[in-house]
Design a protein around this motif. Structure first.
Motif, PDB file in Angstrom:
ATOM      1  N   TYR A 175      58.980  79.264  50.322  1.00 47.25           N
ATOM      2  CA  TYR A 175      60.430  79.505  50.507  1.00 47.25           C
ATOM      3  C   TYR A 175      61.134  79.744  51.537  1.00 47.25           C
ATOM      4  CZ  TYR A 175      60.660  78.205  45.189  1.00 47.25           C
ATOM      5  OH  TYR A 175      59.635  78.164  44.228  1.00 47.25           O
ATOM      6  N   PHE A 176      61.804  78.062  52.507  1.00 45.34           N
ATOM      7  CA  PHE A 176      62.031  79.265  54.063  1.00 45.34           C
ATOM      8  C   PHE A 176      62.892  78.216  54.864  1.00 45.34           C
ATOM      9  CE2 PHE A 176      58.826  76.755  54.978  1.00 45.34           C
ATOM     10  CZ  PHE A 176      59.201  76.071  56.561  1.00 45.34           C
ATOM     11  N   TYR A 177      64.116  79.049  55.332  1.00 50.63           N
ATOM     12  CA  TYR A 177      65.372  78.888  56.304  1.00 50.63           C
ATOM     13  C   TYR A 177      65.227  79.084  58.147  1.00 50.63           C
ATOM     14  CZ  TYR A 177      70.065  76.687  55.809  1.00 50.63           C
ATOM     15  OH  TYR A 177      71.059  76.024  55.786  1.00 50.63           O
ATOM     16  N   ARG A 178      65.702  78.049  57.828  1.00 45.65           N
ATOM     17  CA  ARG A 178      65.066  78.665  60.058  1.00 45.65           C
ATOM     18  C   ARG A 178      67.060  77.752  60.628  1.00 45.65           C
ATOM     19  NH1 ARG A 178      61.175  76.425  64.097  1.00 45.65           N
ATOM     20  NH2 ARG A 178      61.953  76.493  66.092  1.00 45.65           N
ATOM     21  N   THR A 179      67.543  78.808  61.329  1.00 37.20           N
ATOM     22  CA  THR A 179      68.278  78.844  61.926  1.00 37.20           C
ATOM     23  C   THR A 179      68.084  78.464  63.403  1.00 37.20           C
ATOM     24  OG1 THR A 179      68.415  81.102  63.185  1.00 37.20           O
ATOM     25  CG2 THR A 179      68.963  80.656  60.654  1.00 37.20           C
ATOM     26  N   GLN A 180      69.585  78.095  64.135  1.00 37.04           N
ATOM     27  CA  GLN A 180      70.031  76.986  65.139  1.00 37.04           C
ATOM     28  C   GLN A 180      69.252  78.283  66.087  1.00 37.04           C
ATOM     29  OE1 GLN A 180      73.296  75.272  65.314  1.00 37.04           O
ATOM     30  NE2 GLN A 180      72.420  73.503  64.382  1.00 37.04           N
ATOM     31  N   ASP A 181      69.393  79.842  65.791  1.00 37.89           N
ATOM     32  CA  ASP A 181      69.439  80.552  66.696  1.00 37.89           C
ATOM     33  C   ASP A 181      67.896  81.047  67.261  1.00 37.89           C
ATOM     34  OD1 ASP A 181      72.362  80.802  67.350  1.00 37.89           O
ATOM     35  OD2 ASP A 181      72.408  82.085  65.517  1.00 37.89           O
ATOM     36  N   GLY A 182      67.192  80.479  66.411  1.00 36.25           N
ATOM     37  CA  GLY A 182      65.812  80.909  66.334  1.00 36.25           C
ATOM     38  C   GLY A 182      65.441  82.422  65.756  1.00 36.25           C
ATOM     39  N   PHE A 183      66.328  82.321  64.397  1.00 34.12           N
ATOM     40  CA  PHE A 183      65.129  83.199  63.687  1.00 34.12           C
ATOM     41  C   PHE A 183      64.921  82.333  62.259  1.00 34.12           C
ATOM     42  CE2 PHE A 183      68.112  85.502  65.620  1.00 34.12           C
ATOM     43  CZ  PHE A 183      67.799  86.721  65.603  1.00 34.12           C
ATOM     44  N   ILE A 184      63.253  82.842  61.508  1.00 37.93           N
ATOM     45  CA  ILE A 184      63.410  82.315  59.837  1.00 37.93           C
ATOM     46  C   ILE A 184      63.629  83.370  59.258  1.00 37.93           C
ATOM     47  CG2 ILE A 184      61.577  81.832  59.141  1.00 37.93           C
ATOM     48  CD1 ILE A 184      60.482  79.932  61.607  1.00 37.93           C
ATOM     49  N   PHE A 185      64.130  83.070  57.668  1.00 41.41           N
ATOM     50  CA  PHE A 185      63.872  84.446  56.717  1.00 41.41           C
ATOM     51  C   PHE A 185      63.445  83.576  55.373  1.00 41.41           C
ATOM     52  CE2 PHE A 185      66.303  85.812  52.618  1.00 41.41           C
ATOM     53  CZ  PHE A 185      65.388  86.704  52.656  1.00 41.41           C
ATOM     54  N   GLY A 186      62.586  83.740  55.423  1.00 38.17           N
ATOM     55  CA  GLY A 186      62.249  83.448  53.735  1.00 38.17           C
ATOM     56  C   GLY A 186      61.429  83.851  52.636  1.00 38.17           C
ATOM     57  N   SER A 187      60.194  83.657  52.152  1.00 37.72           N
ATOM     58  CA  SER A 187      60.009  84.456  51.151  1.00 37.72           C
ATOM     59  C   SER A 187      58.893  83.647  50.173  1.00 37.72           C
ATOM     60  CB  SER A 187      60.764  84.644  49.945  1.00 37.72           C
ATOM     61  OG  SER A 187      60.502  85.235  48.189  1.00 37.72           O
ATOM     62  N   LEU A 188      57.331  84.522  50.012  1.00 35.24           N
ATOM     63  CA  LEU A 188      56.219  84.261  49.416  1.00 35.24           C
ATOM     64  C   LEU A 188      56.493  84.085  48.391  1.00 35.24           C
ATOM     65  CD1 LEU A 188      54.129  85.767  51.918  1.00 35.24           C
ATOM     66  CD2 LEU A 188      54.582  83.647  51.707  1.00 35.24           C
ATOM     67  N   THR A 189      56.740  83.671  47.365  1.00 36.12           N
ATOM     68  CA  THR A 189      56.825  83.778  45.873  1.00 36.12           C
ATOM     69  C   THR A 189      55.584  83.000  45.295  1.00 36.12           C
ATOM     70  OG1 THR A 189      59.410  83.682  46.425  1.00 36.12           O
ATOM     71  CG2 THR A 189      58.461  83.298  44.341  1.00 36.12           C
ATOM     72  N   PRO A 190      55.079  83.793  44.249  1.00 32.25           N
ATOM     73  CA  PRO A 190      54.136  83.552  42.986  1.00 32.25           C
ATOM     74  C   PRO A 190      53.954  82.304  42.287  1.00 32.25           C
ATOM     75  CG  PRO A 190      54.002  86.209  43.032  1.00 32.25           C
ATOM     76  CD  PRO A 190      55.369  85.845  44.367  1.00 32.25           C
ATOM     77  N   VAL A 191      53.840  81.459  42.207  1.00 34.70           N
ATOM     78  CA  VAL A 191      53.716  80.387  41.312  1.00 34.70           C
ATOM     79  C   VAL A 191      53.672  80.788  40.321  1.00 34.70           C
ATOM     80  CG1 VAL A 191      52.873  78.073  40.463  1.00 34.70           C
ATOM     81  CG2 VAL A 191      52.970  78.516  43.429  1.00 34.70           C
ATOM     82  N   SER A 192      53.101  81.487  39.176  1.00 37.11           N
ATOM     83  CA  SER A 192      53.486  82.155  38.435  1.00 37.11           C
ATOM     84  C   SER A 192      54.669  82.461  37.691  1.00 37.11           C
ATOM     85  CB  SER A 192      51.522  82.738  38.077  1.00 37.11           C
ATOM     86  OG  SER A 192      52.196  84.102  38.937  1.00 37.11           O
ATOM     87  N   ASP A 193      55.266  83.200  39.177  1.00 28.57           N
ATOM     88  CA  ASP A 193      56.222  84.142  38.406  1.00 28.57           C
ATOM     89  C   ASP A 193      57.334  83.210  37.854  1.00 28.57           C
ATOM     90  OD1 ASP A 193      55.063  86.082  38.799  1.00 28.57           O
ATOM     91  OD2 ASP A 193      57.211  86.792  40.961  1.00 28.57           O
ATOM     92  N   MET A 194      57.291  81.605  39.200  1.00 20.67           N
ATOM     93  CA  MET A 194      58.294  80.823  38.693  1.00 20.67           C
ATOM     94  C   MET A 194      57.802  79.807  37.890  1.00 20.67           C
ATOM     95  SD  MET A 194      60.103  80.769  41.700  1.00 20.67           S
ATOM     96  CE  MET A 194      61.391  79.253  41.246  1.00 20.67           C
ATOM     97  N   GLU A 195      56.820  80.170  37.017  1.00 24.68           N
ATOM     98  CA  GLU A 195      57.050  79.585  35.465  1.00 24.68           C
ATOM     99  C   GLU A 195      56.764  80.013  34.166  1.00 24.68           C
ATOM    100  OE1 GLU A 195      52.654  77.351  36.649  1.00 24.68           O
ATOM    101  OE2 GLU A 195      53.812  75.519  37.888  1.00 24.68           O
ATOM    102  N   GLN A 196      57.125  81.139  34.505  1.00 24.42           N
ATOM    103  CA  GLN A 196      56.746  82.348  33.700  1.00 24.42           C
ATOM    104  C   GLN A 196      57.665  81.923  32.839  1.00 24.42           C
ATOM    105  OE1 GLN A 196      56.056  86.635  34.720  1.00 24.42           O
ATOM    106  NE2 GLN A 196      55.810  86.886  32.590  1.00 24.42           N
ATOM    107  N   GLU A 197      58.713  81.920  33.654  1.00 16.01           N
ATOM    108  CA  GLU A 197      60.120  82.248  32.631  1.00 16.01           C
ATOM    109  C   GLU A 197      60.390  80.231  32.421  1.00 16.01           C
ATOM    110  OE1 GLU A 197      65.067  81.683  33.417  1.00 16.01           O
ATOM    111  OE2 GLU A 197      63.949  81.798  34.741  1.00 16.01           O
ATOM    112  N   VAL A 198      59.695  79.169  32.650  1.00 16.78           N
ATOM    113  CA  VAL A 198      59.793  78.081  32.215  1.00 16.78           C
ATOM    114  C   VAL A 198      58.631  78.077  30.986  1.00 16.78           C
ATOM    115  CG1 VAL A 198      59.570  75.497  32.363  1.00 16.78           C
ATOM    116  CG2 VAL A 198      60.775  76.917  34.079  1.00 16.78           C
ATOM    117  N   ASN A 199      57.957  78.607  31.237  1.00 14.14           N
ATOM    118  CA  ASN A 199      56.334  78.958  30.029  1.00 14.14           C
ATOM    119  C   ASN A 199      57.015  79.397  28.805  1.00 14.14           C
ATOM    120  OD1 ASN A 199      54.784  76.815  31.340  1.00 14.14           O
ATOM    121  ND2 ASN A 199      53.647  78.590  32.180  1.00 14.14           N
TER     122      ASN A 199
END
Length: 710
Positions: free
Chosen positions: A292-316
């Motif tokens: 997941y990432f977000y790019r600003t107009q001022d030339g910065f990118i902030f993002g996150s590397l998130t395991p798919v298993s983390d996102m599915e763990q709660e749902v499961n």
């Protein structure tokens, strides 16, 4: 045997129905509910990123505004020195005062300075670069970088402007340059960036730079604390250099290229500024990640590397609990139904046995003897048993019942005749009472209408008061700039006249004064025009809101005026509002003041109730036409409402925020204005977590109207 067959069929049907229903629920749970939960998680992550990027954008804008102010101060000092109004000692004291004062009020920066080109201030002065920085207890001022050893004219952060023609190709008040990230090898040894603003003389010739230094330590520390799941880790990239500014998973990669990773290459190649983006199912170290990432107009990118298993763990976990709970409920339901069916059918079996015992056959086989049934319990079968006993006596009692019925009929006729005589008197009395009650009801209705009108007027004046406060605050900025520009024009004219009288007015000084006067006059005119437009829009909207007259007007132009009058309130919040009209020539004949109050109340209601916490919300106003009607839709992407709240939203005195002072009349007044005064319709659509939408249908023409310009 027949009763057993019925019980068996009912039990088989219940078990079959329960299995089919349970299987359907589980199918829905796995294929729909799971996707919905994942989508909600993504929306929550997007909100988290939006808040983080708002902090980044706010800091960069703050740095740019501050360095622009320093550049303007440096230009003014240069002009005063060239006009021989400041000695070098006085100039040094003034620049120290400016820098210390600036960074005392600007703790977000670690320091900065005003750096002049060689010999522009004095033919004997090659280096003039004062610097101020945040000390342990206060802002410190220093000339330590104003030395031939440091030679700031050849530092990378300084020559960045000269290598790009001093920013003359840029648009804006001052050319700005952001240096690539670097480690401060002079003072703090921390990762930082510098923003430069070019200073010009009166002939648009570069005379130096103003700089503000920004330590990235606090920002990267904040961003590293943002976690979208237990095993995720963030990253922060500077786009022009392609380098990591923060990478908690491996701090050794800071200031190294992100393109060494294939996912980093794809993130940098994504050029969608200001948008939330996702790279799904990306294989990193043999583990699937969502990026997941977000790019600003001022030339910065902030993002996150998130395991798919983390996102599915709660749902499961939720679906597993649902599966186990559903299985237990289904099994319990079947057991309860077996017990319940046995319990419900036991009285049937008992009654059936009693009926069989009450009917006996004589030995000759020609007569049937029916004995009374003795049933001592009181339940649903008691009336049935009693009815069967009554059948035994019906034949013998039939004639006596007929005689008794005739006598009763005669008595009833006599009673009816007497009742008819008394009925006329009762009708007269009731008629008089009804007339009195009708009069009371009419008086109450008139009083209710009067009270309703007073409430509408009170809400209209309250809305107008809020509008006045917002517009007054908004007008304050252009008027303040206009006063400053007028003061500068007055000072420039006085100075030019003084130099002319003293015979010191050179051609270059006159050209400089002319340019400054022209710039300040342009700034004065622009801000007075802005204030005039704000006042004109407010005057038109306020006048319409206080009037109930019909007229014809252009819908797009008028709603733009309403939104303009609301812009102060929107501007000082975290939210945004936009308006779209399908036809710019769309005309409507109605009451503009009522339309103002409707839109204002709905927007106020959204700002008050639709958004929670630090959420940055959006309000959309869309206008169109269908047949002889105008369709107006006002939508927000806030927290939404439950079905119970939607059902009661237009009721008087209904509010979900009574503790905060809401009286619950705003939306009720909107409903009455639309349905009673404008003869239209309004519908509210909402669901928790899905925002709210108000759909308004108004007739294009209401009554005999006069036209006016839009």
């Amino acid at each position: 045997m027949a009763m057993s067959n019925i019980k068996t069929r009912i039990l088989v049907f219940v078990v079959f129905f329960e299995l089919v229903a349970y299987s359907t629920i589980q199918l829905f749970n796995h294929y729909i509910y799971k996707n919905e939960l994942l989508q909600l998680n993504n929306q929550a992550i997007e909100q988290t990123f939006a808040a983080s990027m708002a902090k980044i954008n706010s800091l960069t804008r703050l740095m740019e505004r501050n360095v622009t102010d320093l550049a303007i101060a440096g230009e003014n000092l240069f002009l005063l020195k060239k006009q021989q109004k400041l000695a070098m000692a006085v100039l040094e004291a003034r620049v120290e005062e400016i820098l210390v004062s600036n960074f005392n009020s600007f703790p977000e920066a670690i320091g900065g300075g005003i750096w002049y080109e060689p010999y522009v201030l004095d033919k004997a002065v090659r280096y003039f670069g004062p610097y101020a920085y945040q000390g342990r207890l206060k802002v410190e001022f220093s000339w330590q970088l104003n030395t031939p050893e440091y030679d700031y004219h050849h530092q990378d952060w300084y020559i960045l402007a000269s290598q790009q023609n001093w920013g003359r190709q840029q648009q804006g008040a001052k050319p700005l340059f952001w240096t690539p990230p670097y480690y401060d090898d002079v003072g703090t040894d921390s990762l930082m960036m510098t923003v430069d603003a070019v200073m010009y003389d009166g002939e648009y010739k570069e005379i130096g730079l103003a700089t503000v230094d920004w330590s990235l330590k606090e920002l990267t520390g904040f961003l590293e604390s943002v976690r979208v799941s237990a095993n995720s880790f963030p990253f922060f990239i500077h786009v022009p250099s392609g380098q990591f500014l923060s990478y908690p998973k491996d701090p050794g990669l800071v200031m190294q290229s992100a393109r060494q990773f294939s996912w980093g290459q794809q993130v940098l190649d994504n050029e969608l500024d200001g948008q939330f983006s996702i790279l799904e199912n990306f294989l990193i170290d043999k583990l699937l990640y969502n990026i997941y990432f977000y790019r600003t107009q001022d030339g910065f990118i902030f993002g996150s590397l998130t395991p798919v298993s983390d996102m599915e763990q709660e749902v499961n976990s939720i679906t597993t609990v649902t599966l186990l709970a559903g299985t237990a409920i289904g099994a319990g339901f079947i057991i309860i139904m077996i017990i319940l069916i046995r319990f419900l059918f036991s009285p049937f079996d008992k009654v059936l046995g009693l009926i069989k015992q009450s009917i006996t056959h004589k030995s000759d086989g020609e007569r049937v003897v029916i004995k009374p049934i003795h049933y001592g319990q009181k339940n649903e079968f008691t009336p049935i048993i009693k009815a069967l006993d009554d059948v035994y006596h019906q034949v013998t009692a039939y004639m006596s019942e007929i005689v008794e019925s005739n006598e009763q009929l005669s008595r009833s006729k006599k009673e009816v005749y007497q009742l008819n005589e008394a009925l006329e008197d009762k009708v007269n009395i009731r008629t008089q009472q009804l007339a009195a009650k009708t009069e009371e009801a009419l008086q109450s209705l008139a009083q209710l209408k009067s009270t309703q009108q007073q409430l509408i007027e009170q809400e209209k004046h309250a809305s107008l008061g809020r509008l006045v406060a917002g517009v007054a605050h908004e007008i304050n900025t252009p008027l303040g700039i206009a006063v400053t520009s007028a003061s500068n024009i007055e000072e420039g004219i006085r100075q030019a006249y003084h130099d002319l009288e003293a015979g010191k007015l050179s051609k270059s000084d006159f050209a400089l004064s002319k340019r400054l006067l022209a710039e300040n006059a342009t700034l004065l005119l622009a801000n007075l025009t802005r204030a005039s437009n704000l006042i004109a829009n407010f005057k038109q909207v306020a006048a319409d809101q206080a009037s109930d007259e019909f007229c014809c007007f252009n819908l797009e132009s008028y709603i733009n005026k309403i939104i303009s009058s609301l812009s102060p309130k929107i501007k000082h919040s975290r939210h945004n509002i936009r308006f779209e009209c399908s036809n710019s020539d769309l005309e409507i004949c109605s009451i503009p003041g009522v339309l103002v109050q409707i839109i204002t109340n709905i927007v106020d209601n959204a700002l008050e109730h639709a958004f929670s916490g630090e959420q940055a919300g959006n309000i959309a106003v869309n206008a169109g036409e269908t047949g002889d009607n105008i369709i107006l839709q006002i939508t927000d992407d806030g927290i939404g409402m439950s079905a119970e709240t939607v059902a009661l939203i237009f009721d008087p005195f209904f509010t979900t925020s009574r503790k905060s002072g809401s009286c619950g009349l705003g939306m009720h007044i909107v409903y009455n204005l639309i349905t009673q005064q404008l003869k239209g319709r309004i519908e509210c659509r909402s669901a928790p977590g899905q925002g709210s939408s108000f759909l308004i249908c108004l007739p294009k023409n209401r009554g005999s109207l006069h036209s006016r310009p839009g």
